[in-house]
Write an enzyme that holds these catalytic residues in place. Structure first.
Site, PDB file in Angstrom:
ATOM      1  N   SER A 213       0.855  -1.189   0.000  1.00 14.40           N
ATOM      2  CA  SER A 213       0.000   0.000   0.000  1.00 14.40           C
ATOM      3  C   SER A 213       0.887   1.233   0.000  1.00 14.40           C
ATOM      4  O   SER A 213       2.017   1.212   0.501  1.00 14.40           O
ATOM      5  CB  SER A 213      -0.887   0.006   1.246  1.00 14.40           C
ATOM      6  OG  SER A 213      -1.506   1.268   1.418  1.00 14.40           O
TER       7      SER A 213
ATOM      8  N   LYS B 200       2.558  -3.101   5.796  1.00 10.16           N
ATOM      9  CA  LYS B 200       2.684  -3.005   4.340  1.00 10.16           C
ATOM     10  C   LYS B 200       4.113  -2.656   3.923  1.00 10.16           C
ATOM     11  O   LYS B 200       4.579  -3.108   2.865  1.00 10.16           O
ATOM     12  CB  LYS B 200       1.695  -1.971   3.797  1.00 10.16           C
ATOM     13  CG  LYS B 200       0.236  -2.420   3.884  1.00 10.16           C
ATOM     14  CD  LYS B 200       0.001  -3.729   3.136  1.00 10.16           C
ATOM     15  CE  LYS B 200      -1.458  -4.070   3.005  1.00 10.16           C
ATOM     16  NZ  LYS B 200      -1.685  -5.349   2.272  1.00 10.16           N
TER      17      LYS B 200
ATOM     18  N   TYR C 262      -0.873  -0.751  10.220  1.00  9.75           N
ATOM     19  CA  TYR C 262      -1.129  -1.168   8.838  1.00  9.75           C
ATOM     20  C   TYR C 262       0.010  -0.720   7.934  1.00  9.75           C
ATOM     21  O   TYR C 262       0.496  -1.489   7.095  1.00  9.75           O
ATOM     22  CB  TYR C 262      -2.450  -0.557   8.382  1.00  9.75           C
ATOM     23  CG  TYR C 262      -2.810  -0.823   6.940  1.00  9.75           C
ATOM     24  CD1 TYR C 262      -3.359  -2.042   6.550  1.00  9.75           C
ATOM     25  CD2 TYR C 262      -2.622   0.155   5.966  1.00  9.75           C
ATOM     26  CE1 TYR C 262      -3.711  -2.281   5.224  1.00  9.75           C
ATOM     27  CE2 TYR C 262      -2.967  -0.073   4.637  1.00  9.75           C
ATOM     28  CZ  TYR C 262      -3.502  -1.287   4.272  1.00  9.75           C
ATOM     29  OH  TYR C 262      -3.840  -1.513   2.961  1.00  9.75           O
TER      30      TYR C 262
END
Length: 248
Positions: free
Chosen positions: A140, A158, A154
């Site tokens: 991401s 990633k 998160y």
């Protein structure tokens, strides 16, 4: 770009980016294996791509589930030529680091980094034995640049996927296996369309040099290129499908 006679497993393909990749691969001639947690959602994707695509369900953070899924795929196809480790998710929201709970931190790392590692690890022996294979991971833009909108755990997960993929590419290249990573920015999936207000969508689009947000098809077409022979001399790269939002 032709994927005829290729068996492609796309994890997390019941909706969004994963479903778009599965549909694009099927249109290119691949025998697609659909994976997710919801059999009913997977059935809808299967109907859209036509044929009798194999559907497997399970949690990619649980090794026993991955073993069961692997056995099902081997029974039907005997191999996986293209692995797209797309499954991942977060239920967290941006928060100061001191407010992040240990539970949510571990959940984000498990779903987005550990799940990718376990999935890739399960299919590497077969690829090494055949001395062929293509692995695509999903990261991401959150793992590419800091932002006030960042969900920290998160983003860390990633970013870990990116480094994992590059290290993987270095290890498996001598076996004829390629590994690349796609890092999308804001993609208008069904979920994002539902919870991002239209006014916010317009503002986010204006923040991108290309003045629009991404679509699942943008990511799927990139995955198709990375899975195809047209990218046979490309490995260990991170492709920013980000409308120019990540300029490094």
């Amino acid at each position: 770009m032709d994927l005829s006679n290729q068996v492609a497993l796309v994890t997390g393909s019941s909706r969004g980016i994963g479903a778009a990749i599965a549909e694009t691969f099927a249109a290119a001639g691949a025998d697609v294996v659909l994976h997710g947690r919801s059999a009913s959602a997977l059935a809808e994707v299967r109907e859209r791509i036509g044929g009798d695509a194999l559907v497997v369900t399970g949690d990619v953070t649980v090794a026993a589930d991955l073993d069961r899924m692997h056995d099902q795929i081997m029974e039907r196809h005997g191999r996986v030529d293209v692995l797209v480790a797309n499954a991942g998710n977060t239920t967290s929201r941006p928060a100061p680091i001191e407010d992040i709970t240990e539970e949510s931190w571990r959940a984000d790392l498990d779903q987005n980094l550990t799940g990718t590692f376990l999935t890739v690890r399960r299919y590497l022996p077969g690829m090494k034995q055949r001395r062929a294979g293509t692995i695509i991971t999903l990261s991401s833009a959150a793992g590419r640049k800091p932002s006030e909108r960042t969900i920290v755990a998160y983003a860390v997960a990633k970013a870990g996927v990116q480094l994992f993929t590059q290290d993987l590419a270095a290890q498996v290249g001598p076996f004829g296996i390629r590994a690349n990573c796609i890092a999308p920015e804001t993609i208008l999936t069904e979920t994002n369309r539902g919870w991002i207000p239209e006014e916010t969508q317009r503002a986010l689009a204006e923040a991108h040099p290309l003045r629009r947000l991404g679509t699942p098809a943008d990511v799927a077409e990139t995955a198709l290129f990375l899975a195809s022979e047209q990218s046979s001399w490309i490995t260990g790269v991170i492709v920013d499908v980000a409308g120019g939002a990540v300029l490094v």
